[in-house]
Scaffold this motif. Sequence first.
Motif, PDB file in Angstrom:
ATOM      1  N   ASN A  25       9.502  16.607 -44.930  1.00  0.00           N
ATOM      2  CA  ASN A  25       8.775  15.393 -45.329  1.00  0.00           C
ATOM      3  C   ASN A  25       8.504  14.450 -44.169  1.00  0.00           C
ATOM      4  N   GLY A  26       8.959  14.806 -42.993  1.00  0.00           N
ATOM      5  CA  GLY A  26       8.673  14.014 -41.807  1.00  0.00           C
ATOM      6  C   GLY A  26       9.577  12.813 -41.627  1.00  0.00           C
ATOM      7  N   THR A  27       9.940  12.567 -40.416  1.00  0.00           N
ATOM      8  CA  THR A  27      10.597  11.339 -39.986  1.00  0.00           C
ATOM      9  C   THR A  27       9.858  10.925 -38.726  1.00  0.00           C
ATOM     10  N   LYS A  28      10.193   9.782 -38.196  1.00  0.00           N
ATOM     11  CA  LYS A  28       9.451   9.271 -37.041  1.00  0.00           C
ATOM     12  C   LYS A  28       9.585  10.156 -35.805  1.00  0.00           C
ATOM     13  N   ASP A  29      10.591  11.025 -35.767  1.00  0.00           N
ATOM     14  CA  ASP A  29      10.846  11.828 -34.579  1.00  0.00           C
ATOM     15  C   ASP A  29      10.384  13.275 -34.700  1.00  0.00           C
ATOM     16  N   VAL A  30       9.433  13.556 -35.628  1.00  0.00           N
ATOM     17  CA  VAL A  30       8.894  14.910 -35.756  1.00  0.00           C
ATOM     18  C   VAL A  30       7.370  14.877 -35.728  1.00  0.00           C
ATOM     19  N   ILE A  31       6.796  15.994 -35.299  1.00  0.00           N
ATOM     20  CA  ILE A  31       5.341  16.147 -35.226  1.00  0.00           C
ATOM     21  C   ILE A  31       4.956  17.367 -36.048  1.00  0.00           C
TER      22      ILE A  31
END
Length: 161
Positions: A25-31
């Motif tokens: 679901n994504g966090t600020k540290d993933v692309i």
Amino acid sequence: MLNINATQVTSENFSKYGTYYNMKNGTKDVISTEGEGFSDVRTTHPLIDTVGNLGFTLGSPLPAKIHTMERHLHTQEALFCLSDPFVITVAKSDENDYPSTESAEAFIVRPGEVVVLKKGVWHDACHGLKDEVYYYWMALEREEIVNEWIVIVPEPVLVDI
């Protein structure tokens, strides 16, 4: 014996112990990227701050009575949840040379989530919610580095959900 219930891991509640990544679901540290027939997610920075060995562990189910914990002063440790949720129990790193019962917390890590423990964080092996669970980990491991399992003071911790 102290009884604790595991809570769902988040960036906020895990921050004092390390870093949380949500690869689904994504966090600020993933692309995230996509291509024909695939989608991909990666961290924006290297996962741990050293080279690392890959490990594969089978953990017992909850409830778990935890008597001892280990810590790594030489490496961070990343724990990967692939298909079945697991619980990681941690305790504060401070000036003590032992994990303390009062600081113990337990977190549920679900498929697609990764936690990276800071150096020196006390932790137990992971446990399945209802059954045994396999999980991967990454940390710098060398035969000359002994990881001691130290008794939790003043008493064990019983972890459940």
